[in-house]
Design a protein around this motif. Sequence first.
Motif, mmCIF file in Angstrom:
data_model
loop_
_atom_site.group_PDB
_atom_site.id
_atom_site.type_symbol
_atom_site.label_atom_id
_atom_site.label_comp_id
_atom_site.label_asym_id
_atom_site.label_seq_id
_atom_site.Cartn_x
_atom_site.Cartn_y
_atom_site.Cartn_z
ATOM 1 N N LEU A 9 8.682 -0.299 68.133
ATOM 2 C CA LEU A 9 7.606 -0.181 69.116
ATOM 3 C C LEU A 9 6.589 0.892 68.716
ATOM 4 O O LEU A 9 5.377 0.683 68.823
ATOM 5 N N VAL A 10 7.077 2.022 68.249
ATOM 6 C CA VAL A 10 6.164 3.089 67.830
ATOM 7 C C VAL A 10 5.356 2.638 66.620
ATOM 8 O O VAL A 10 4.137 2.884 66.532
ATOM 9 N N ASN A 11 5.987 1.954 65.677
ATOM 10 C CA ASN A 11 5.253 1.485 64.506
ATOM 11 C C ASN A 11 4.279 0.367 64.867
ATOM 12 O O ASN A 11 3.216 0.229 64.263
ATOM 13 N N ALA A 12 4.638 -0.457 65.855
ATOM 14 C CA ALA A 12 3.716 -1.486 66.333
ATOM 15 C C ALA A 12 2.451 -0.840 66.885
ATOM 16 O O ALA A 12 1.328 -1.323 66.621
ATOM 17 N N ALA A 13 2.606 0.241 67.621
ATOM 18 C CA ALA A 13 1.443 0.955 68.146
ATOM 19 C C ALA A 13 0.581 1.512 67.019
ATOM 20 O O ALA A 13 -0.655 1.437 67.058
ATOM 21 N N THR A 14 1.236 2.050 65.988
ATOM 22 C CA THR A 14 0.499 2.619 64.858
ATOM 23 C C THR A 14 -0.337 1.555 64.150
ATOM 24 O O THR A 14 -1.533 1.730 63.912
ATOM 25 N N PHE A 15 0.293 0.432 63.830
ATOM 26 C CA PHE A 15 -0.403 -0.611 63.079
ATOM 27 C C PHE A 15 -1.391 -1.387 63.935
ATOM 28 O O PHE A 15 -2.356 -1.944 63.414
ATOM 29 N N ALA A 16 -1.162 -1.443 65.232
ATOM 30 C CA ALA A 16 -2.106 -2.139 66.108
ATOM 31 C C ALA A 16 -3.496 -1.528 65.981
ATOM 32 O O ALA A 16 -4.506 -2.245 65.872
ATOM 33 N N THR A 26 14.050 -0.510 57.293
ATOM 34 C CA THR A 26 12.863 -1.237 56.849
ATOM 35 C C THR A 26 12.519 -2.367 57.801
ATOM 36 O O THR A 26 11.350 -2.599 58.134
ATOM 37 N N ALA A 27 13.540 -3.094 58.253
ATOM 38 C CA ALA A 27 13.306 -4.202 59.179
ATOM 39 C C ALA A 27 12.714 -3.707 60.484
ATOM 40 O O ALA A 27 11.789 -4.319 61.041
ATOM 41 N N ALA A 28 13.214 -2.581 60.989
ATOM 42 C CA ALA A 28 12.690 -2.038 62.243
ATOM 43 C C ALA A 28 11.230 -1.628 62.097
ATOM 44 O O ALA A 28 10.386 -1.960 62.941
ATOM 45 N N LEU A 29 10.924 -0.913 61.028
ATOM 46 C CA LEU A 29 9.545 -0.485 60.793
ATOM 47 C C LEU A 29 8.594 -1.675 60.743
ATOM 48 O O LEU A 29 7.525 -1.670 61.355
ATOM 49 N N ASN A 30 8.992 -2.694 60.021
ATOM 50 C CA ASN A 30 8.063 -3.784 59.758
ATOM 51 C C ASN A 30 8.058 -4.861 60.825
ATOM 52 O O ASN A 30 7.099 -5.629 60.919
ATOM 53 N N ALA A 31 9.091 -4.916 61.638
ATOM 54 C CA ALA A 31 9.000 -5.761 62.821
ATOM 55 C C ALA A 31 7.865 -5.247 63.701
ATOM 56 O O ALA A 31 7.060 -6.020 64.238
ATOM 57 N N GLY A 32 7.786 -3.924 63.821
ATOM 58 C CA GLY A 32 6.681 -3.331 64.574
ATOM 59 C C GLY A 32 5.348 -3.559 63.900
ATOM 60 O O GLY A 32 4.350 -3.880 64.564
ATOM 61 N N TRP A 76 -6.096 0.556 73.228
ATOM 62 C CA TRP A 76 -5.405 0.437 74.507
ATOM 63 C C TRP A 76 -4.047 -0.238 74.322
ATOM 64 O O TRP A 76 -3.060 0.154 74.965
ATOM 65 N N ALA A 77 -3.990 -1.231 73.444
ATOM 66 C CA ALA A 77 -2.708 -1.896 73.173
ATOM 67 C C ALA A 77 -1.689 -0.914 72.602
ATOM 68 O O ALA A 77 -0.502 -0.950 72.951
ATOM 69 N N SER A 78 -2.137 -0.007 71.732
ATOM 70 C CA SER A 78 -1.236 1.000 71.168
ATOM 71 C C SER A 78 -0.661 1.887 72.253
ATOM 72 O O SER A 78 0.535 2.226 72.248
ATOM 73 N N LEU A 102 2.075 -0.003 74.078
ATOM 74 C CA LEU A 102 3.302 -0.117 73.284
ATOM 75 C C LEU A 102 4.100 1.186 73.298
ATOM 76 O O LEU A 102 5.335 1.177 73.405
ATOM 77 N N VAL A 103 3.417 2.317 73.187
ATOM 78 C CA VAL A 103 4.117 3.600 73.251
ATOM 79 C C VAL A 103 4.704 3.807 74.642
ATOM 80 O O VAL A 103 5.831 4.318 74.790
ATOM 81 N N ALA A 104 3.956 3.408 75.674
ATOM 82 C CA ALA A 104 4.465 3.538 77.042
ATOM 83 C C ALA A 104 5.753 2.743 77.224
ATOM 84 O O ALA A 104 6.711 3.222 77.846
ATOM 85 N N VAL A 105 5.796 1.528 76.675
ATOM 86 C CA VAL A 105 7.007 0.707 76.757
ATOM 87 C C VAL A 105 8.167 1.420 76.060
ATOM 88 O O VAL A 105 9.292 1.472 76.574
ATOM 89 N N ALA A 106 7.890 1.989 74.886
ATOM 90 C CA ALA A 106 8.943 2.700 74.149
ATOM 91 C C ALA A 106 9.494 3.866 74.968
ATOM 92 O O ALA A 106 10.711 4.074 75.042
ATOM 93 N N LEU A 107 8.604 4.627 75.587
ATOM 94 C CA LEU A 107 9.062 5.788 76.350
ATOM 95 C C LEU A 107 9.805 5.372 77.617
ATOM 96 O O LEU A 107 10.766 6.032 78.029
#
Length: 397
Positions: free
Chosen positions: A214-221, A333-339, A362-364, A367-372
């Motif tokens: 989730l955190v990496n998804a926010a970063t790449f978003a 690696t899978a966790a990072l890149n799933a995000g 805003w999407a990022s 995503l961080v809010a969901v993670a927290l």
Amino acid sequence: MPFPLYLLALAVFAMGTSEFMLAGLVPDIASGLDITVGTAGTLTPAFAVGMAVGAPLVAALARNWPRRSSLLGFILVFAAAHAVGAVTTSFPVLFATRVVAALANAAFLAVALTAAATLVPPDRKGRALAVLLSGTTTATIAGVPGGSLLGTLLGWRATFWAVAALCLPAALGILRGIPAGRVKEEATGGPALRTELAQLARPRLLLVMLLGALVNAATFASLTFLAPVVTDTAGLGELWISVALVSFGAGSFVGVTVAGRLSDERPALVLAVGGPLLLLGWPVLAVLADEPVALLALVLVQGALSFALGSTLITRVLYEAAGAPTMAGSYATAALNAGAAVGPLIAAATLNTTAGNLGPLWASGILVAVALLIAFPLRTTVAAGRGAEAGALHVGT
């Protein structure tokens, strides 16, 4: 830190340049291949999907392969994929080269993460990971902005050629500096593959993998669609895209460096401080994106927070997957890149909303809010210190 660890970081630098470089090339690729920016942006999740799927698969296949030969073969395939991508005029072919490069990158990183953890004492996995990830953060500081600048001056194809060339000295370093032993030799008498895969049924491991994703998804978003924010929202010229990427990269380097010193013994501190600040930073960046000075400063801060939090969570994955010594790197690696796969897709969907170019920011934040929200009630589980990987499951406060 052992010298071979720095050789692995050199290879990760070349691969990290490729993984992040599209943040500055998406508009040019779209124009050059006559496709939309959103379509060109799918090259990032294509790469991430290949890594997320490929990491566990290839790591399982490579358990008994010679480590040096495996790493060398993976990086040469990676280079060849970029050479093909540099000459193609077809978007489907370019898309396919990104998937192939991702599989090679995933395989390399999965083996490298596991090898890095075995090159140091058990209580220094976080520092070893920080050294390895310094290749990625250095790529965001020098490689990615340099690629963006090269793309601006000579076209995006020149950047693909440059990445292919970067792989050659890294390959030579691997050939000369990495022991030729087999991957599984690092865990003499270690568990069978079935036992290592069974670790994925542990809720604790799945939790830290989910949070890292989730955190990496926010970063790449946001990173994938940063270029339009710089040029359209802030009104800066194309060369400022490289400056923004340097700011993000400098922040990520600081974040990984600081987290590397804390993630082994004090992960709770990183998560408790970094999480809320990262959550606050994305909407603030969206509001102030039309102010160039604020934009560049906040990009640096968000880079630091994103990588501090992300690298700490991935370190937790390595600890929680201690029962899978040859597969732990592939789980990280899978966790990072799933995000990294999901984030840009979510961000692309926001581009056609009223938020426009600011939609990914805003999407990022969401995503961080969901993670927290997921992490808060389970915070003692997420932030358990080193050694917890051998303990019983503990959920709650």
